[in-house]
Scaffold this motif. Structure first.
Motif, PDB file in Angstrom:
ATOM      1  N   ILE A  67       0.831  -1.204   0.000  1.00 53.44           N
ATOM      2  CA  ILE A  67       0.000   0.000   0.000  1.00 53.44           C
ATOM      3  C   ILE A  67       0.861   1.248   0.000  1.00 53.44           C
ATOM      4  O   ILE A  67       0.634   2.183  -0.784  1.00 53.44           O
ATOM      5  N   LEU A  68       1.879   1.287   0.863  1.00 55.91           N
ATOM      6  CA  LEU A  68       2.763   2.451   0.895  1.00 55.91           C
ATOM      7  C   LEU A  68       3.568   2.569  -0.393  1.00 55.91           C
ATOM      8  O   LEU A  68       3.816   3.679  -0.879  1.00 55.91           O
ATOM      9  N   ALA A  69       3.952   1.426  -0.959  1.00 51.22           N
ATOM     10  CA  ALA A  69       4.719   1.464  -2.203  1.00 51.22           C
ATOM     11  C   ALA A  69       3.867   1.997  -3.353  1.00 51.22           C
ATOM     12  O   ALA A  69       4.331   2.815  -4.158  1.00 51.22           O
ATOM     13  N   LEU A  70       2.609   1.546  -3.426  1.00 48.80           N
ATOM     14  CA  LEU A  70       1.726   1.993  -4.509  1.00 48.80           C
ATOM     15  C   LEU A  70       1.470   3.494  -4.418  1.00 48.80           C
ATOM     16  O   LEU A  70       1.588   4.211  -5.421  1.00 48.80           O
ATOM     17  N   THR A  71       1.123   3.967  -3.222  1.00 44.64           N
ATOM     18  CA  THR A  71       0.872   5.401  -3.082  1.00 44.64           C
ATOM     19  C   THR A  71       2.157   6.200  -3.298  1.00 44.64           C
ATOM     20  O   THR A  71       2.107   7.330  -3.812  1.00 44.64           O
ATOM     21  N   GLY A  72       3.303   5.614  -2.941  1.00 44.73           N
ATOM     22  CA  GLY A  72       4.573   6.294  -3.166  1.00 44.73           C
ATOM     23  C   GLY A  72       4.904   6.418  -4.637  1.00 44.73           C
ATOM     24  O   GLY A  72       5.396   7.452  -5.090  1.00 44.73           O
ATOM     25  N   VAL A  73       4.626   5.359  -5.403  1.00 41.01           N
ATOM     26  CA  VAL A  73       4.875   5.402  -6.847  1.00 41.01           C
ATOM     27  C   VAL A  73       3.992   6.451  -7.506  1.00 41.01           C
ATOM     28  O   VAL A  73       4.435   7.229  -8.354  1.00 41.01           O
ATOM     29  N   LEU A  74       2.714   6.487  -7.112  1.00 36.76           N
ATOM     30  CA  LEU A  74       1.809   7.495  -7.670  1.00 36.76           C
ATOM     31  C   LEU A  74       2.306   8.906  -7.367  1.00 36.76           C
ATOM     32  O   LEU A  74       2.169   9.810  -8.194  1.00 36.76           O
ATOM     33  N   TYR A  75       2.896   9.081  -6.178  1.00 35.13           N
ATOM     34  CA  TYR A  75       3.372  10.405  -5.779  1.00 35.13           C
ATOM     35  C   TYR A  75       4.559  10.864  -6.603  1.00 35.13           C
ATOM     36  O   TYR A  75       4.784  12.063  -6.775  1.00 35.13           O
ATOM     37  N   THR A  76       5.327   9.902  -7.128  1.00 36.31           N
ATOM     38  CA  THR A  76       6.533  10.264  -7.888  1.00 36.31           C
ATOM     39  C   THR A  76       6.254  10.538  -9.364  1.00 36.31           C
ATOM     40  O   THR A  76       7.118  11.078 -10.058  1.00 36.31           O
TER      41      THR A  76
END
Length: 228
Positions: A67-76
């Motif tokens: 979950i944190l990885a997915l939202t982090g990728v979207l943020y980048t």
């Protein structure tokens, strides 16, 4: 020897002008209202998505990383790239702007909500279990209230970043105050127009942040007496 002042040095093109504000008050207020409305809608939608995701990450630890990885990728992902990707599906309008800014807001809300839930003392959770609270009762009556400081920190960060990001919506004609800033650059670098839009963005972010601080104080009275 005579020479012509460059436009940047032209005293008739000041960085701020009350005359511009007065003459264009309707346009400025409309842009400010649109910017505020978009910001509030985006933060509300992001919260409704992010908090359940954070609860899932809190309850089921194997999901925390993904979950944190997915939202982090979207943020980048660059904002313009997201606009270009989403616009063909949702069209050029409010839905596209909201989709982009909501995706960007997810990371900070999810991360801070998970952090807030993790900081709930284990003995408090055990006491709630001993009182007969189930998973949902413990979450709603104990864990989320105690995690409010972390959640509100995420909301404050998301709100301020959303105010800034919405200006990029000007690329599809839905940028709120970004419309004024962009028009100033197109209008032969009209400084007063650019500065008016910029200052209002900053003031809007400050006002909304202060409102959230006030809400936080009302919702967490047990923290008011703490020192430091």
């Amino acid at each position: 020897m005579s020479f012509r002042l460059s436009y940047r040095a032209d005293p008739g093109n000041p960085w701020f002008s009350w005359q511009y504000v007065r003459d264009n008050s309707d346009t400025v207020l409309t842009a400010l209202r649109d910017h505020t409305t978009l910001t509030l809608r985006a933060v509300l939608l992001a919260t409704l998505i992010a908090v359940p995701l954070a609860v899932l990450a809190y309850w089921f630890r194997p999901l925390t990383g993904p979950i944190l990885a997915l939202t982090g990728v979207l943020y980048t992902v660059p904002s313009l790239a997201l606009f270009a990707f989403i616009a063909p599906y949702l069209g050029i309008g409010v839905a596209t702007v909201l989709s982009v800014v909501v995706l960007y807001a997810l990371l900070v809300i999810v991360r801070n909500t998970v952090a807030g839930l993790d900081q709930v003392p284990a003995e408090v959770r055990e006491a709630a279990e001993g009182m007969g609270y189930g998973r949902w009762g413990r979450l709603l009556r104990v864990e989320l209230p105690l995690a409010l400081p972390g959640i509100l920190t995420g909301l404050r960060l998301a709100t301020v970043s959303t105010v800034a990001l919405i200006t990029v919506g000007v690329v599809i004609g839905r940028g709120g105050l970004g419309q004024i800033i962009f028009a100033g650059f197109n209008n032969n670098l009209y400084k007063a127009q650019i500065m008016t839009g910029t200052l209002l963005c900053v003031l809007l972010a400050l006002v909304l942040d202060l409102v959230l601080v006030g809400v936080g104080r009302l919702l967490t009275p047990w923290l008011r007496g703490r020192v430091g």
